[in-house]
Structure formats: C-alpha cells, structure tokens
Design a protein around this motif. Structure first.
Motif, PDB file in Angstrom:
ATOM      1  N   LEU A  23       0.818  -1.219   0.000  1.00  0.00           N
ATOM      2  CA  LEU A  23       0.000   0.000   0.000  1.00  0.00           C
ATOM      3  C   LEU A  23       0.852   1.270   0.000  1.00  0.00           C
ATOM      4  O   LEU A  23       0.319   2.371  -0.141  1.00  0.00           O
ATOM      5  N   THR A  24       2.184   1.110   0.157  1.00  0.00           N
ATOM      6  CA  THR A  24       3.036   2.293   0.258  1.00  0.00           C
ATOM      7  C   THR A  24       2.932   3.207  -0.963  1.00  0.00           C
ATOM      8  O   THR A  24       2.811   4.438  -0.817  1.00  0.00           O
ATOM      9  N   PRO A  25       2.940   2.693  -2.192  1.00  0.00           N
ATOM     10  CA  PRO A  25       2.798   3.587  -3.352  1.00  0.00           C
ATOM     11  C   PRO A  25       1.464   4.332  -3.354  1.00  0.00           C
ATOM     12  O   PRO A  25       1.409   5.515  -3.729  1.00  0.00           O
ATOM     13  N   LEU A  26       0.399   3.654  -2.912  1.00  0.00           N
ATOM     14  CA  LEU A  26      -0.924   4.296  -2.908  1.00  0.00           C
ATOM     15  C   LEU A  26      -0.957   5.446  -1.897  1.00  0.00           C
ATOM     16  O   LEU A  26      -1.476   6.537  -2.178  1.00  0.00           O
ATOM     17  N   VAL A  27      -0.340   5.172  -0.723  1.00  0.00           N
ATOM     18  CA  VAL A  27      -0.289   6.219   0.302  1.00  0.00           C
ATOM     19  C   VAL A  27       0.561   7.389  -0.182  1.00  0.00           C
ATOM     20  O   VAL A  27       0.218   8.562   0.011  1.00  0.00           O
ATOM     21  N   GLY A  28       1.694   7.047  -0.842  1.00  0.00           N
ATOM     22  CA  GLY A  28       2.546   8.118  -1.367  1.00  0.00           C
ATOM     23  C   GLY A  28       1.817   8.938  -2.411  1.00  0.00           C
ATOM     24  O   GLY A  28       1.969  10.175  -2.470  1.00  0.00           O
ATOM     25  N   GLY A  29       1.050   8.282  -3.270  1.00  0.00           N
ATOM     26  CA  GLY A  29       0.267   9.003  -4.269  1.00  0.00           C
ATOM     27  C   GLY A  29      -0.742   9.930  -3.628  1.00  0.00           C
ATOM     28  O   GLY A  29      -0.977  11.046  -4.131  1.00  0.00           O
ATOM     29  N   ARG A  30      -1.330   9.503  -2.522  1.00  0.00           N
ATOM     30  CA  ARG A  30      -2.292  10.362  -1.814  1.00  0.00           C
ATOM     31  C   ARG A  30      -1.601  11.600  -1.276  1.00  0.00           C
ATOM     32  O   ARG A  30      -2.119  12.725  -1.371  1.00  0.00           O
ATOM     33  N   THR A  73      -0.875  14.031  -4.078  1.00  0.00           N
ATOM     34  CA  THR A  73      -2.107  14.635  -4.609  1.00  0.00           C
ATOM     35  C   THR A  73      -2.667  15.679  -3.648  1.00  0.00           C
ATOM     36  O   THR A  73      -3.147  16.735  -4.069  1.00  0.00           O
ATOM     37  N   VAL A  74      -2.604  15.384  -2.345  1.00  0.00           N
ATOM     38  CA  VAL A  74      -3.042  16.357  -1.350  1.00  0.00           C
ATOM     39  C   VAL A  74      -2.183  17.613  -1.430  1.00  0.00           C
ATOM     40  O   VAL A  74      -2.670  18.738  -1.348  1.00  0.00           O
ATOM     41  N   ARG A  75      -0.821  17.395  -1.604  1.00  0.00           N
ATOM     42  CA  ARG A  75       0.073  18.552  -1.716  1.00  0.00           C
ATOM     43  C   ARG A  75      -0.294  19.394  -2.943  1.00  0.00           C
ATOM     44  O   ARG A  75      -0.324  20.622  -2.894  1.00  0.00           O
ATOM     45  N   ARG A  76      -0.567  18.718  -4.079  1.00  0.00           N
ATOM     46  CA  ARG A  76      -0.921  19.450  -5.297  1.00  0.00           C
ATOM     47  C   ARG A  76      -2.243  20.204  -5.118  1.00  0.00           C
ATOM     48  O   ARG A  76      -2.397  21.340  -5.579  1.00  0.00           O
ATOM     49  N   SER A  77      -3.189  19.619  -4.406  1.00  0.00           N
ATOM     50  CA  SER A  77      -4.462  20.289  -4.159  1.00  0.00           C
ATOM     51  C   SER A  77      -4.271  21.567  -3.350  1.00  0.00           C
ATOM     52  O   SER A  77      -4.875  22.608  -3.638  1.00  0.00           O
ATOM     53  N   ARG A  78      -3.401  21.507  -2.354  1.00  0.00           N
ATOM     54  CA  ARG A  78      -3.132  22.696  -1.533  1.00  0.00           C
ATOM     55  C   ARG A  78      -2.454  23.791  -2.354  1.00  0.00           C
ATOM     56  O   ARG A  78      -2.773  24.974  -2.216  1.00  0.00           O
ATOM     57  N   GLU A  79      -1.498  23.365  -3.207  1.00  0.00           N
ATOM     58  CA  GLU A  79      -0.806  24.355  -4.034  1.00  0.00           C
ATOM     59  C   GLU A  79      -1.774  25.039  -5.000  1.00  0.00           C
ATOM     60  O   GLU A  79      -1.693  26.254  -5.225  1.00  0.00           O
ATOM     61  N   LEU A  80      -2.683  24.264  -5.580  1.00  0.00           N
ATOM     62  CA  LEU A  80      -3.686  24.854  -6.477  1.00  0.00           C
ATOM     63  C   LEU A  80      -4.572  25.851  -5.731  1.00  0.00           C
ATOM     64  O   LEU A  80      -4.907  26.922  -6.239  1.00  0.00           O
ATOM     65  N   ARG A  81      -4.982  25.482  -4.525  1.00  0.00           N
ATOM     66  CA  ARG A  81      -5.846  26.363  -3.739  1.00  0.00           C
ATOM     67  C   ARG A  81      -5.154  27.677  -3.413  1.00  0.00           C
ATOM     68  O   ARG A  81      -5.785  28.742  -3.398  1.00  0.00           O
ATOM     69  N   GLU A  82      -3.853  27.621  -3.158  1.00  0.00           N
ATOM     70  CA  GLU A  82      -3.124  28.820  -2.751  1.00  0.00           C
ATOM     71  C   GLU A  82      -2.594  29.622  -3.939  1.00  0.00           C
ATOM     72  O   GLU A  82      -2.627  30.865  -3.922  1.00  0.00           O
ATOM     73  N   LEU A  83      -2.097  28.897  -4.992  1.00  0.00           N
ATOM     74  CA  LEU A  83      -1.411  29.599  -6.078  1.00  0.00           C
ATOM     75  C   LEU A  83      -2.255  29.765  -7.331  1.00  0.00           C
ATOM     76  O   LEU A  83      -1.997  30.672  -8.135  1.00  0.00           O
ATOM     77  N   ASP A  84      -3.237  28.909  -7.531  1.00  0.00           N
ATOM     78  CA  ASP A  84      -4.038  28.986  -8.751  1.00  0.00           C
ATOM     79  C   ASP A  84      -5.508  28.699  -8.421  1.00  0.00           C
ATOM     80  O   ASP A  84      -6.124  27.757  -8.944  1.00  0.00           O
ATOM     81  N   PRO A  85      -6.110  29.520  -7.530  1.00  0.00           N
ATOM     82  CA  PRO A  85      -7.463  29.205  -7.026  1.00  0.00           C
ATOM     83  C   PRO A  85      -8.545  29.219  -8.102  1.00  0.00           C
ATOM     84  O   PRO A  85      -9.610  28.625  -7.905  1.00  0.00           O
ATOM     85  N   LEU A  86      -8.311  29.887  -9.235  1.00  0.00           N
ATOM     86  CA  LEU A  86      -9.337  29.955 -10.274  1.00  0.00           C
ATOM     87  C   LEU A  86      -9.274  28.785 -11.248  1.00  0.00           C
ATOM     88  O   LEU A  86     -10.131  28.665 -12.136  1.00  0.00           O
ATOM     89  N   ASN A  87      -8.292  27.915 -11.070  1.00  0.00           N
ATOM     90  CA  ASN A  87      -8.181  26.740 -11.929  1.00  0.00           C
ATOM     91  C   ASN A  87      -9.111  25.646 -11.385  1.00  0.00           C
ATOM     92  O   ASN A  87      -8.678  24.647 -10.806  1.00  0.00           O
ATOM     93  N   ARG A 120     -10.335  11.425  -3.405  1.00  0.00           N
ATOM     94  CA  ARG A 120     -11.493  10.625  -2.983  1.00  0.00           C
ATOM     95  C   ARG A 120     -11.362   9.177  -3.455  1.00  0.00           C
ATOM     96  O   ARG A 120     -11.662   8.237  -2.707  1.00  0.00           O
ATOM     97  N   GLU A 121     -10.892   8.994  -4.708  1.00  0.00           N
ATOM     98  CA  GLU A 121     -10.730   7.630  -5.221  1.00  0.00           C
ATOM     99  C   GLU A 121      -9.674   6.858  -4.429  1.00  0.00           C
ATOM    100  O   GLU A 121      -9.850   5.667  -4.124  1.00  0.00           O
ATOM    101  N   ILE A 122      -8.559   7.533  -4.111  1.00  0.00           N
ATOM    102  CA  ILE A 122      -7.514   6.874  -3.313  1.00  0.00           C
ATOM    103  C   ILE A 122      -8.052   6.517  -1.929  1.00  0.00           C
ATOM    104  O   ILE A 122      -7.802   5.423  -1.400  1.00  0.00           O
ATOM    105  N   ASN A 123      -8.812   7.447  -1.315  1.00  0.00           N
ATOM    106  CA  ASN A 123      -9.398   7.186   0.006  1.00  0.00           C
ATOM    107  C   ASN A 123     -10.284   5.947  -0.033  1.00  0.00           C
ATOM    108  O   ASN A 123     -10.258   5.103   0.884  1.00  0.00           O
ATOM    109  N   GLU A 124     -11.104   5.822  -1.074  1.00  0.00           N
ATOM    110  CA  GLU A 124     -12.000   4.673  -1.187  1.00  0.00           C
ATOM    111  C   GLU A 124     -11.213   3.368  -1.324  1.00  0.00           C
ATOM    112  O   GLU A 124     -11.596   2.338  -0.732  1.00  0.00           O
ATOM    113  N   ARG A 125     -10.118   3.390  -2.071  1.00  0.00           N
ATOM    114  CA  ARG A 125      -9.294   2.187  -2.211  1.00  0.00           C
ATOM    115  C   ARG A 125      -8.630   1.819  -0.886  1.00  0.00           C
ATOM    116  O   ARG A 125      -8.522   0.634  -0.532  1.00  0.00           O
TER     117      ARG A 125
END
Length: 516
Positions: free
Chosen positions: A416-423, A426-440, A452-457
């Motif tokens: 499960l380590t790769p899946l956790v790493g991917g999460r 992705t969380v880091r990228r979501s935060r960066e989008l919210r702070e640096l590119d909020p209109l995207n 959400r898909e990773i969480n479900e898996r």
C-alpha cells in the motif's frame, strides 16, 4: 423586580425557578395593590382603579384581599406549569388572599392527546391516548362534554399504558374528577374538575375562572372606542421588542395589528359556535363603531352604546351568537391591571409580557405592575433506565475522520506504500492549487476526485472498521431518541409518581418562605 436574566428552563430533574425571590413576591403584591387601587388612568369615563374594584368584586367576590393570578390553556400541563399553581396557592394562603387560575379556553389547541412514556428492554416509546379534539382553528370552549361511557375507555387505556405506575400516580384522582363533574357544561369544565381532583390530593387548590366567562366589558369597550390609539401603542411595543432583542421578521414574536382602510385590527378573537376563530376589526365612523370578524360584519354600535353597556361581550353573544374573547396580550393586560395583585407567568409568558409592559406604559400611562415567573423540571424517569450510549457527535466525527484520513488506520502492508505516497502528493498538489491557482477549478476538481478515489481504495483494505462505526452510530442515534422520549419534561404532571411530585412540592418555596 423580575430578573429576566434568570428566565432559563431549570436544567435538571427536581430543579425549580422562582423569581423574584419569595419575600420580593410579597413586596410586589403589596406594591401592585397600592399602586393600582387608586390608579387614575381614564377608562370608559371612569378611572382604572374604579373598574378594578368592580372587576375584582364580580370575579373574585373580594377587593380587599390579595389576588394571585396564573393562567394556562385547559390542557395536560407539565410539572413546570403545575409549579405555578403550587406557588400561587401558597402565596395566596400566606397573605390571606385568593389564588385564581385563568383557564384560557378561547385558545385553539394544538392537540389534546395524552402522551405516556414507556421504557423497557427494547428502549423507550410513547403511548398516546387520544382525548377529544376540536376541528382546526376552533377553541377549547367548543369541545362538548364527554359522557361517562366515553371516559371509562380512556381510563382503561391510560391504566394499560402506565401499568403499575397508574396506581402510584394522581391519575386515578384525575379520572374521578372527570366522572364526578356532573354539572360540567363541556369538556373544559370536565378538564378543570379532573385537574382539581389531582391537585387536591396534594393540598393545592385554586379557583378556576374560564376566560370565556370573565367580565371584561370596560377594557373591551375602551379598546373599541380607541382602536387607533391602542393599535399604535401595540405596534410600537412590538417594534421595540424586535429591535431590543434582534428579532427578524414582522410576524415574530407575533404579527403587528393590521389596517384595512379605516378598519383597524384589535388583539381580540370573534367567532360563533362551531366556527374557527377570526380576528376582530373595528372602524370608527362618526359616532359609530362598526365591528367585523375578518370580512364578515358583526354589528354597529354607537359610542353611547359602548359606554353604557354593562356586559358588552354578553350583549354581542345575545345579538348574533358572537363570542368576543381577548387574545394573549390583551388577556394579560386585563388580568394584571384589573384583577391581579400579582400575575405569575411561565418562562415564555414572562419574556413576551415585556411587550405588555410597553403597551401599559404607552396606552394607559401607568408604571407596569410587577410580575413573577415560576417553572420547574421533573422527569418521569429521573435516572436513566437505558444503557449509556456513545455520543452521536463523537461517532460522526470519528467516521468523518476515518473517511478522509484512511491512511492513518491501515494494516502493515508494504504493497500500500505507493498508494499512500500518491495520496500525499495529490493532497500537496491540491493545496498548491488552492493557494497559487485558485481559479483553476478544473484542476482543483480533478485533484479532489483523485483524493477521494484513493481514500475509497484505502478504506476497502479495512471495510469492517467503517461498517462497525456506522453500526455504532445507528445504535447511538436510537439511544438518543430513547433519551429524548424518556427525559422530556413536558409530560402531564399527573402521570408522575406521587413521591416525585411531593419532592417537587418540597423544592418549591413553602409558606415560611413568603413570610416577611
């Protein structure tokens, strides 16, 4: 002086609220009596003090003794309401006066069913015994009396629902009162007799006075003659209340009095037998007062008629069968000024009667008489008969945490380590989008979908954990509903066991508390 900051529902079983303190209640009785005895506010060509003496003699057959007044609908009152009866009776006895319960039979009941809580191993449930109920919009006074053949099945149904608690409660005395009210004209008279039977077994006794039968002609005629002045004072008081307590909406806590051309609404009900209640309008046209129930004409009276009629409500009843009754604020204004030396409210009534205080000061030019407030809390089941349940809020929080952070509740599994790493990325990228590119918005939605898909898996690795939490949540919700039923404070006082009611009597101020 009534301390409005203290007007809070007593929180625990056996808690009581009495304000002002008992010695101050005695002082308020004496101060109100002295102030109102000679009140010179003009009412219908005489002083308010003169009308007060006549009203008290007509209704209580006394003017020189203290009169303590409470009021409530003829319904299955809970112990918090019954506490007013106890305090009013004790205060009146100490002062050598009279306690009166104004039975508000001109109100329209929300329901007349008797609810009885039952607790067993399966949990809590309600048993409901249905007593007579008028059609929507009609008043209590329109309910016909019950025959003995109708009362007996009700008694059996209540006894079956209560089980062994029936004999240990005042309910047998209540039903004996119902059956014994042979002179009762209707259901309200029977209800008064039933409650009186239950109360007498505790040494509590008040005089029940039905609002439909009170003499209030002086105030009624004065309001009809001065409808515009009174409506202005009434609406100003409501505007003050909304501003003072930040109440939004023109219909809260009650609507303003309306105007239709020269017609002015008054806080008075008008209705005939077997008809819903309607609002009373009056139009002053020269020397005439034209009365209407909503859009239906009632009659036209001259100013002279109004000033000379000894029983205006009775006259209108004889002329067209119209029942002219005061609405809530009108009733308390009448009772506080013309009948009571002290009016004892419940919590809600005391809060809203600040509106009456403003009307009394504005319309009559009087310092409002002091009032009191009494309430209590009593539970049918004082200790929890149910298994302690987990907090619904805590379980919902735990489910939410697990749903959005499943990586923190995983088994040791290197796969499960790769899946956790991917999460994590992705969380880091979501935060960066919210702070640096909020209109995207498209990129942000895509990142959220991936998380959400990773969480479900990840959740699928331990499905039993979430299922168990949801099962516990469902159980907690059932138990919370059980507690809501078991610990409701608004069950009829007479279904409580006698020892519990005797405990409430002991908690309320006794005669010695009122002696100063």
């Amino acid at each position: 002086m009534l301390d409005f900051a203290r007007l809070k529902t007593p929180p625990k079983h056996g808690d009581v609220l009495v304000t002002p303190d008992p010695p101050d209640c005695v002082a308020a009785v004496r101060e109100n009596a002295a102030r109102l005895r000679d009140a010179d506010a003009p009412v219908l060509g005489r002083t308010l003090g003169e009308w007060r003496r006549e009203t008290r003699n007509r209704i209580a057959e006394c003017d020189d003794r203290p009169i303590i007044v409470i009021g409530h609908q003829p319904e299955f009152i809970h112990p918090g309401v019954w506490a007013k009866h106890v305090v009013a009776d004790r205060l009146a006895r100490v002062l050598g006066g009279k306690a009166i319960n104004l039975v508000v039979d001109n109100d329209s009941p929300k329901g007349t069913a008797l609810h009885i809580p039952v607790v067993d191993q399966a949990g809590a449930s309600l048993r409901t015994v249905r007593f007579p109920n008028p059609p929507p919009g009609q008043a209590y006074e329109q309910l016909p009396r019950l025959a003995a053949t109708e009362i007996d099945p009700l008694r059996r149904a209540v006894r079956e629902a209560m089980g062994e608690h029936f004999a240990a409660s005042p309910m047998p005395a209540f039903f004996d009162g119902l059956v014994g009210a042979r002179e009762a004209a209707d259901w309200v008279d029977q209800m008064i007799a039933g409650c009186r039977g239950a109360e007498r077994s505790f040494g509590v006794e008040l005089t029940g006075v039905r609002v439909s039968r009170v003499w209030w002609s002086p105030l009624l005629a004065d309001l009809l003659l001065n409808a515009e002045k009174f409506a202005d004072a009434y609406n100003r008081a409501l505007a003050w209340y909304r501003g003072e307590f930040r109440v939004r909406g023109s219909n809260r806590p009650i609507p303003d009095l309306a105007r239709r051309g020269d017609e002015i609404e008054l806080p008075i009900w008008a209705y005939r037998a077997d008809e819903p209640r309607r609002r009373l309008y009056v139009a002053r046209r020269g020397d005439d007062c034209v009365l209407a129930a909503e859009r239906e004409s009632i009659t036209t009276l001259t100013a002279s008629d109004l000033r000379s009629c000894g029983d205006l409500a009775g006259f209108l009843a004889e002329r067209g069968g119209w029942r002219i009754r005061p609405r809530a604020l009108t009733l308390t204004i009448w009772a506080r000024l013309l009948l009571a030396d002290l009016f004892i409210h419940g919590i809600g009534g005391a809060k809203y009667d600040r509106i009456s205080d403003r009307i009394i000061a504005d319309y009559f030019g009087l310092v409002p008489p002091e009032m009191a407030c009494v309430s209590a809390t009593l539970h049918v089941f004082p200790a929890s008969p149910l298994t302690d349940a987990e907090s619904v809020a805590d379980l919902r929080s735990a489910i939410r945490y697990l749903t959005w952070n499943p990586q923190r509740n995983l088994p040791d599994n290197a796969a499960l380590t790769p899946l956790v790493g991917g999460r994590v990325s992705t969380v880091r990228r979501s935060r960066e989008l919210r702070e640096l590119d909020p209109l995207n918005h498209a990129a942000r939605r895509d990142a959220f979908r991936q998380i959400r898909e990773i969480n479900e898996r990840l959740l699928a690795e331990r499905p039993a954990t979430l299922a168990e939490l949801n099962e516990r949540l469902q159980h907690a919700r059932h138990r919370r509903e059980d507690d809501r039923i078991a610990f409701d404070r608004e069950y009829f006082f007479a279904i409580h066991d006698r020892p519990a009611l005797e405990g409430l009597l002991a908690a309320l101020p006794g005669p010695s508390s009122f002696r100063v």
